[in-house]
Design a protein around this motif. Structure first.
Motif, PDB file in Angstrom:
ATOM      1  N   THR A 116      -0.110  -3.302 -12.184  1.00 13.38           N
ATOM      2  CA  THR A 116      -0.413  -2.786 -10.853  1.00 13.38           C
ATOM      3  C   THR A 116       0.601  -3.362  -9.864  1.00 13.38           C
ATOM      4  N   LEU A 117       0.770  -2.693  -8.761  1.00 14.99           N
ATOM      5  CA  LEU A 117       1.717  -3.166  -7.758  1.00 14.99           C
ATOM      6  C   LEU A 117       1.303  -4.536  -7.227  1.00 14.99           C
ATOM      7  N   ASP A 139       6.252   1.710  10.427  1.00 20.83           N
ATOM      8  CA  ASP A 139       7.238   2.787  10.542  1.00 20.83           C
ATOM      9  C   ASP A 139       8.588   2.123  10.762  1.00 20.83           C
ATOM     10  N   PHE A 140       9.433   2.102   9.730  1.00 19.54           N
ATOM     11  CA  PHE A 140      10.614   1.253   9.812  1.00 19.54           C
ATOM     12  C   PHE A 140      11.765   1.845  10.607  1.00 19.54           C
ATOM     13  N   ASP A 141      11.753   3.157  10.871  1.00 19.48           N
ATOM     14  CA  ASP A 141      12.872   3.723  11.631  1.00 19.48           C
ATOM     15  C   ASP A 141      12.441   4.571  12.822  1.00 19.48           C
ATOM     16  N   GLY A 142      11.135   4.597  13.120  1.00 15.59           N
ATOM     17  CA  GLY A 142      10.644   5.374  14.248  1.00 15.59           C
ATOM     18  C   GLY A 142      10.528   6.853  13.988  1.00 15.59           C
ATOM     19  N   ASN A 143      10.758   7.252  12.731  1.00 17.13           N
ATOM     20  CA  ASN A 143      10.697   8.678  12.378  1.00 17.13           C
ATOM     21  C   ASN A 143       9.611   8.958  11.347  1.00 17.13           C
ATOM     22  N   SER A 144       8.558   8.169  11.415  1.00 18.77           N
ATOM     23  CA  SER A 144       7.416   8.312  10.510  1.00 18.77           C
ATOM     24  C   SER A 144       7.809   8.119   9.046  1.00 18.77           C
ATOM     25  N   ASN A 145       8.810   7.267   8.818  1.00 18.04           N
ATOM     26  CA  ASN A 145       9.150   6.849   7.454  1.00 18.04           C
ATOM     27  C   ASN A 145       8.522   5.475   7.249  1.00 18.04           C
ATOM     28  N   PHE A 146       7.434   5.470   6.497  1.00 21.23           N
ATOM     29  CA  PHE A 146       6.634   4.258   6.393  1.00 21.23           C
ATOM     30  C   PHE A 146       6.986   3.426   5.166  1.00 21.23           C
ATOM     31  N   VAL A 147       6.924   2.115   5.345  1.00 21.34           N
ATOM     32  CA  VAL A 147       7.063   1.183   4.233  1.00 21.34           C
ATOM     33  C   VAL A 147       5.861   0.243   4.265  1.00 21.34           C
ATOM     34  N   HIS A 148       5.569  -0.320   3.117  1.00 20.83           N
ATOM     35  CA  HIS A 148       4.400  -1.182   2.974  1.00 20.83           C
ATOM     36  C   HIS A 148       4.823  -2.581   2.532  1.00 20.83           C
ATOM     37  N   TYR A 149       4.106  -3.546   3.030  1.00 16.71           N
ATOM     38  CA  TYR A 149       4.299  -4.937   2.613  1.00 16.71           C
ATOM     39  C   TYR A 149       2.944  -5.496   2.187  1.00 16.71           C
ATOM     40  N   GLU A 150       2.950  -6.241   1.096  1.00 21.84           N
ATOM     41  CA  GLU A 150       1.736  -6.918   0.647  1.00 21.84           C
ATOM     42  C   GLU A 150       1.783  -8.357   1.146  1.00 21.84           C
ATOM     43  N   GLY A 192       7.751  -7.129  -0.304  1.00 19.44           N
ATOM     44  CA  GLY A 192       8.044  -5.733   0.013  1.00 19.44           C
ATOM     45  C   GLY A 192       9.530  -5.562   0.267  1.00 19.44           C
ATOM     46  N   PRO A 193       9.951  -4.471   0.847  1.00 20.30           N
ATOM     47  CA  PRO A 193       9.115  -3.319   1.198  1.00 20.30           C
ATOM     48  C   PRO A 193       8.836  -2.433  -0.010  1.00 20.30           C
ATOM     49  N   PHE A 194       7.681  -1.782   0.036  1.00 23.40           N
ATOM     50  CA  PHE A 194       7.301  -0.794  -0.964  1.00 23.40           C
ATOM     51  C   PHE A 194       7.198   0.561  -0.284  1.00 23.40           C
ATOM     52  N   PHE A 195       7.433   1.594  -1.060  1.00 26.26           N
ATOM     53  CA  PHE A 195       7.312   2.963  -0.561  1.00 26.26           C
ATOM     54  C   PHE A 195       6.111   3.626  -1.231  1.00 26.26           C
ATOM     55  N   ASP A 196       5.757   4.799  -0.778  1.00 28.16           N
ATOM     56  CA  ASP A 196       4.587   5.480  -1.328  1.00 28.16           C
ATOM     57  C   ASP A 196       4.712   5.703  -2.833  1.00 28.16           C
ATOM     58  N   ASP A 197       5.951   5.873  -3.312  1.00 26.14           N
ATOM     59  CA  ASP A 197       6.147   6.139  -4.734  1.00 26.14           C
ATOM     60  C   ASP A 197       6.602   4.906  -5.517  1.00 26.14           C
ATOM     61  N   SER A 198       6.537   3.738  -4.906  1.00 27.04           N
ATOM     62  CA  SER A 198       6.925   2.516  -5.623  1.00 27.04           C
ATOM     63  C   SER A 198       5.936   2.216  -6.735  1.00 27.04           C
ATOM     64  N   GLY A 199       6.462   1.918  -7.901  1.00 26.76           N
ATOM     65  CA  GLY A 199       5.608   1.589  -9.028  1.00 26.76           C
ATOM     66  C   GLY A 199       5.419   0.097  -9.175  1.00 26.76           C
TER      67      GLY A 199
END
Length: 204
Positions: free
Chosen positions: A91-92, A126-137, A160-167
């Motif tokens: 798991t992530l 939102d890392f660039d202000g254009n609704s491109n999100f990254v996640h941190y645990e 992180g950073p993790f993206f929506d498709d990060s495995g």
């Protein structure tokens, strides 16, 4: 004037000497740690290099151990046997937890494995202000005395950073902890913002 030059020269020499000593010491400890990390998973390495059948049950002890989980997965992947990694540890979060501990063990950081570690939350930005999100645990961890950081109590660590498709076991380039960031004084959100701005964005 001559005395001044002697004093300045002595100070410069002392600084250079300290830097060289520190570099040699850190390099030696880094090599020692790398050797220790390999020794921990050598039984698995030996199995993979033998003609002996290997199963998920053989991998389980390495996946359960937070100190070997990260290296065991990547070793299996190298041998095209990642499917043997136990599903409950694939798991992530489990990967992020182990990645943080591996980072903390480095001699220039905590130089130890935490005695306790707990996941707090995921922080999304939102890392660039254009609704491109990254996640941190975000995790909190602590060490017992006589370790020098025991006085800090619970400290924060960010992976992180993790993206929506990060495995699971995705490379998290901004894994970091300021060591002195007390979980009682700094919010997970503030710590993530600091790591994102000062670590992640500088490595782009």
């Amino acid at each position: 004037m001559e005395i001044l030059f002697i004093i300045v020269g002595a100070i410069v020499f002392a600084i250079i000497g300290f830097v060289v000593y520190r570099l040699l010491k850190v390099t030696a400890k880094r090599k020692e740690l790398e050797s220790l990390r390999f020794n921990r998973i050598q039984p698995l390495f030996d199995q993979l290099n033998s003609e002996t059948e290997i199963s998920t049950s053989d991998v389980l002890p390495f996946a359960q151990n937070i100190l070997t989980r990260h290296d065991a997965y990547h070793l299996l992947k190298k041998y095209d046997k990642a499917e043997l990694f136990p599903a409950e540890y694939f798991t992530l979060l489990k990967g992020a937890e182990s990645a943080l501990v591996v980072w903390l063990e480095f001699p220039t950081e905590l130089d130890a494995c935490p005695d306790e570690i707990e996941h707090i939350k995921r922080v999304t930005i939102d890392f660039d202000g254009n609704s491109n999100f990254v996640h941190y645990e975000v995790f909190k961890y602590r060490v017992d005395a006589p370790h020098w950081a025991a006085k800090n109590g619970w400290m924060l660590g960010v992976v992180g950073p993790f993206f929506d498709d990060s495995g699971p076991y995705h490379y998290a380039q901004a894994t970091f902890s300021r060591i002195n960031s007390s979980a009682d004084k700094v919010t997970p959100e503030d710590e993530v913002r600091w790591v994102h701005q000062n670590i992640s964005m500088r490595r782009r």
